[in-house]
Design a protein around this motif. Structure first.
Motif, mmCIF file in Angstrom:
data_model
loop_
_atom_site.group_PDB
_atom_site.id
_atom_site.type_symbol
_atom_site.label_atom_id
_atom_site.label_comp_id
_atom_site.label_asym_id
_atom_site.label_seq_id
_atom_site.Cartn_x
_atom_site.Cartn_y
_atom_site.Cartn_z
ATOM 1 N N ALA A 110 0.861 -1.191 0.000
ATOM 2 C CA ALA A 110 0.000 0.000 0.000
ATOM 3 C C ALA A 110 0.893 1.236 0.000
ATOM 4 C CB ALA A 110 -0.904 0.003 1.224
ATOM 5 N N VAL A 111 0.495 2.223 -0.779
ATOM 6 C CA VAL A 111 1.288 3.442 -0.926
ATOM 7 C C VAL A 111 0.406 4.646 -0.633
ATOM 8 C CG1 VAL A 111 2.658 4.814 -2.539
ATOM 9 C CG2 VAL A 111 2.685 2.328 -2.700
ATOM 10 N N SER A 112 0.928 5.573 0.173
ATOM 11 C CA SER A 112 0.236 6.823 0.440
ATOM 12 C C SER A 112 1.251 7.872 0.869
ATOM 13 C CB SER A 112 -0.808 6.657 1.542
ATOM 14 O OG SER A 112 -1.408 7.908 1.844
ATOM 15 N N ALA A 113 0.998 9.100 0.524
ATOM 16 C CA ALA A 113 1.871 10.192 0.937
ATOM 17 C C ALA A 113 1.775 10.439 2.440
ATOM 18 C CB ALA A 113 1.508 11.468 0.183
ATOM 19 N N ALA A 114 0.751 9.932 3.086
ATOM 20 C CA ALA A 114 0.567 10.137 4.520
ATOM 21 C C ALA A 114 1.429 9.198 5.360
ATOM 22 C CB ALA A 114 -0.891 9.943 4.899
ATOM 23 N N PHE A 115 1.883 8.075 4.787
ATOM 24 C CA PHE A 115 2.620 7.075 5.558
ATOM 25 C C PHE A 115 4.122 7.359 5.545
ATOM 26 C CE2 PHE A 115 -0.901 4.084 4.056
ATOM 27 C CZ PHE A 115 -1.709 4.452 5.118
ATOM 28 N N GLU A 116 4.801 6.926 6.628
ATOM 29 C CA GLU A 116 6.251 7.073 6.701
ATOM 30 C C GLU A 116 6.952 6.258 5.624
ATOM 31 O OE1 GLU A 116 7.284 6.002 10.681
ATOM 32 O OE2 GLU A 116 7.009 8.041 11.402
ATOM 33 N N SER A 117 6.421 5.094 5.318
ATOM 34 C CA SER A 117 6.983 4.237 4.276
ATOM 35 C C SER A 117 5.865 3.398 3.672
ATOM 36 C CB SER A 117 8.075 3.338 4.863
ATOM 37 O OG SER A 117 7.533 2.489 5.842
ATOM 38 N N ASP A 118 6.189 2.710 2.584
ATOM 39 C CA ASP A 118 5.203 1.825 1.972
ATOM 40 C C ASP A 118 4.806 0.744 2.968
ATOM 41 O OD1 ASP A 118 5.587 3.334 -0.256
ATOM 42 O OD2 ASP A 118 6.730 1.813 -1.346
ATOM 43 N N VAL A 119 3.566 0.283 2.881
ATOM 44 C CA VAL A 119 3.036 -0.685 3.832
ATOM 45 C C VAL A 119 2.980 -2.054 3.169
ATOM 46 C CG1 VAL A 119 1.110 -1.263 5.350
ATOM 47 C CG2 VAL A 119 1.625 1.127 4.847
ATOM 48 N N ARG A 120 3.656 -3.035 3.753
ATOM 49 C CA ARG A 120 3.595 -4.404 3.247
ATOM 50 C C ARG A 120 2.369 -5.080 3.853
ATOM 51 N NH1 ARG A 120 7.916 -5.570 0.390
ATOM 52 N NH2 ARG A 120 9.876 -4.545 0.843
ATOM 53 N N LEU A 121 1.506 -5.567 2.977
ATOM 54 C CA LEU A 121 0.285 -6.247 3.400
ATOM 55 C C LEU A 121 0.471 -7.742 3.213
ATOM 56 C CD1 LEU A 121 -2.245 -3.912 1.582
ATOM 57 C CD2 LEU A 121 -1.543 -3.797 3.959
ATOM 58 N N SER A 122 -0.001 -8.518 4.180
ATOM 59 C CA SER A 122 0.072 -9.974 4.062
ATOM 60 C C SER A 122 -1.269 -10.577 4.436
ATOM 61 C CB SER A 122 1.185 -10.536 4.943
ATOM 62 O OG SER A 122 0.978 -10.190 6.287
ATOM 63 N N LEU A 123 -1.435 -11.809 4.065
ATOM 64 C CA LEU A 123 -2.701 -12.508 4.228
ATOM 65 C C LEU A 123 -3.008 -12.766 5.692
ATOM 66 C CD1 LEU A 123 -4.879 -13.724 2.399
ATOM 67 C CD2 LEU A 123 -3.627 -15.860 2.459
ATOM 68 N N ALA A 124 -4.216 -12.395 6.129
ATOM 69 C CA ALA A 124 -4.678 -12.672 7.485
ATOM 70 C C ALA A 124 -5.381 -14.019 7.470
ATOM 71 C CB ALA A 124 -5.626 -11.580 7.974
ATOM 72 N N ALA A 125 -5.070 -14.868 8.436
ATOM 73 C CA ALA A 125 -5.596 -16.236 8.447
ATOM 74 C C ALA A 125 -7.097 -16.298 8.697
ATOM 75 C CB ALA A 125 -4.862 -17.060 9.504
ATOM 76 N N GLU A 126 -7.638 -15.380 9.507
ATOM 77 C CA GLU A 126 -9.031 -15.520 9.922
ATOM 78 C C GLU A 126 -10.048 -15.238 8.829
ATOM 79 O OE1 GLU A 126 -7.708 -11.368 11.071
ATOM 80 O OE2 GLU A 126 -6.962 -13.336 11.580
ATOM 81 N N ASP A 127 -9.798 -14.252 7.961
ATOM 82 C CA ASP A 127 -10.817 -13.946 6.963
ATOM 83 C C ASP A 127 -10.281 -13.821 5.534
ATOM 84 O OD1 ASP A 127 -9.453 -11.599 7.242
ATOM 85 O OD2 ASP A 127 -11.199 -10.350 7.605
ATOM 86 N N GLY A 128 -9.006 -14.017 5.345
ATOM 87 C CA GLY A 128 -8.439 -13.970 4.002
ATOM 88 C C GLY A 128 -8.149 -12.584 3.484
ATOM 89 N N ALA A 129 -8.323 -11.550 4.294
ATOM 90 C CA ALA A 129 -8.017 -10.189 3.865
ATOM 91 C C ALA A 129 -6.516 -9.933 4.015
ATOM 92 C CB ALA A 129 -8.804 -9.184 4.702
ATOM 93 N N LEU A 130 -6.012 -9.010 3.222
ATOM 94 C CA LEU A 130 -4.628 -8.584 3.372
ATOM 95 C C LEU A 130 -4.593 -7.504 4.453
ATOM 96 C CD1 LEU A 130 -3.422 -8.310 -0.320
ATOM 97 C CD2 LEU A 130 -3.062 -10.156 1.295
ATOM 98 N N VAL A 131 -3.636 -7.620 5.370
ATOM 99 C CA VAL A 131 -3.564 -6.701 6.509
ATOM 100 C C VAL A 131 -2.123 -6.225 6.667
ATOM 101 C CG1 VAL A 131 -3.920 -6.472 8.999
ATOM 102 C CG2 VAL A 131 -5.437 -7.924 7.660
ATOM 103 N N GLY A 132 -1.947 -4.977 7.075
ATOM 104 C CA GLY A 132 -0.633 -4.418 7.356
ATOM 105 C C GLY A 132 -0.750 -3.188 8.227
ATOM 106 N N SER A 133 0.378 -2.782 8.806
ATOM 107 C CA SER A 133 0.385 -1.615 9.698
ATOM 108 C C SER A 133 1.454 -0.630 9.267
ATOM 109 C CB SER A 133 0.671 -2.044 11.136
ATOM 110 O OG SER A 133 -0.342 -2.883 11.606
#
Length: 186
Positions: A58-81
């Motif tokens: 994920a890319v945004s000018a608001a974030f300190e750096s690009d966000v790496r998203l990975s698969l969440a086991a419970e619902d299959g969504a990609l999640v990152g912080s």
């Protein structure tokens, strides 16, 4: 009466066509950011549901750096912080994620009125190289004392210690060779 039916059907078809993209976006087509209106310096979590890939960025000018998203086991969504840059000004910022062959978009609204918690937390991803290495010699190298210690030659004490150790080693070798000769002739 026939024209009334045609008008109502056309209106319903137009409303369905206009609402379909909004329904697709609400049905997991976008990127959700939590909290939706963070203050500068706040940690945020991103979720991208129904992605065909196992990882994304994920890319945004608001974030300190690009966000790496990975698969969440419970619902299959990609999640990152990530963390919102502390120098960012208030306003809405686009968040973009390429998920397979589709680009997903979301929005994060930075609110300067809200304050980040006073407790420091670890960064979600590295933001600077780590100042490490050197061990115990780092202080000597930083102050310049390491150059003085290396430039001095061994003194008399070092020379005498070396000669004594060499003599002991020579005596040990001589005794060993005498023992092996005496055993070989018996």
């Amino acid at each position: 009466m026939g024209s009334m039916k045609v008008t109502l059907c056309a209106g319903a078809a137009l409303a369905a066509a206009l609402c379909a993209p909004a329904a697709l976006a609400a049905d997991g087509g976008g990127v959700s950011v939590s909290p939706a209106a963070p203050a500068p310096g706040t940690d945020v979590t991103l979720r991208v549901p129904h992605c065909t890939e196992k990882t994304a960025v994920a890319v945004s000018a608001a974030f300190e750096s690009d966000v790496r998203l990975s698969l969440a086991a419970e619902d299959g969504a990609l999640v990152g912080s990530s963390r919102v840059r502390s120098s960012v000004t208030a306003g809405a910022y686009a968040v973009q994620v390429t998920c397979g062959d589709r680009a997903r978009e979301g929005t994060i609204t930075v609110d300067e009125k809200r304050r980040a918690s006073g407790r420091p937390t670890a960064h979600a991803s590295p933001v600077a190289p780590v100042d490490a290495g050197g061990g115990g010699t780092a202080a000597l190298a930083a102050t310049g004392h390491g150059e003085q210690a290396r430039s001095e030659a061994p003194g008399t004490a070092h020379t005498l210690t070396g000669l004594v150790l060499a003599g002991i080693a020579a005596v040990a070798v001589a005794l060993r060779s005498v023992r092996s000769r005496s055993r070989g002739t018996d």
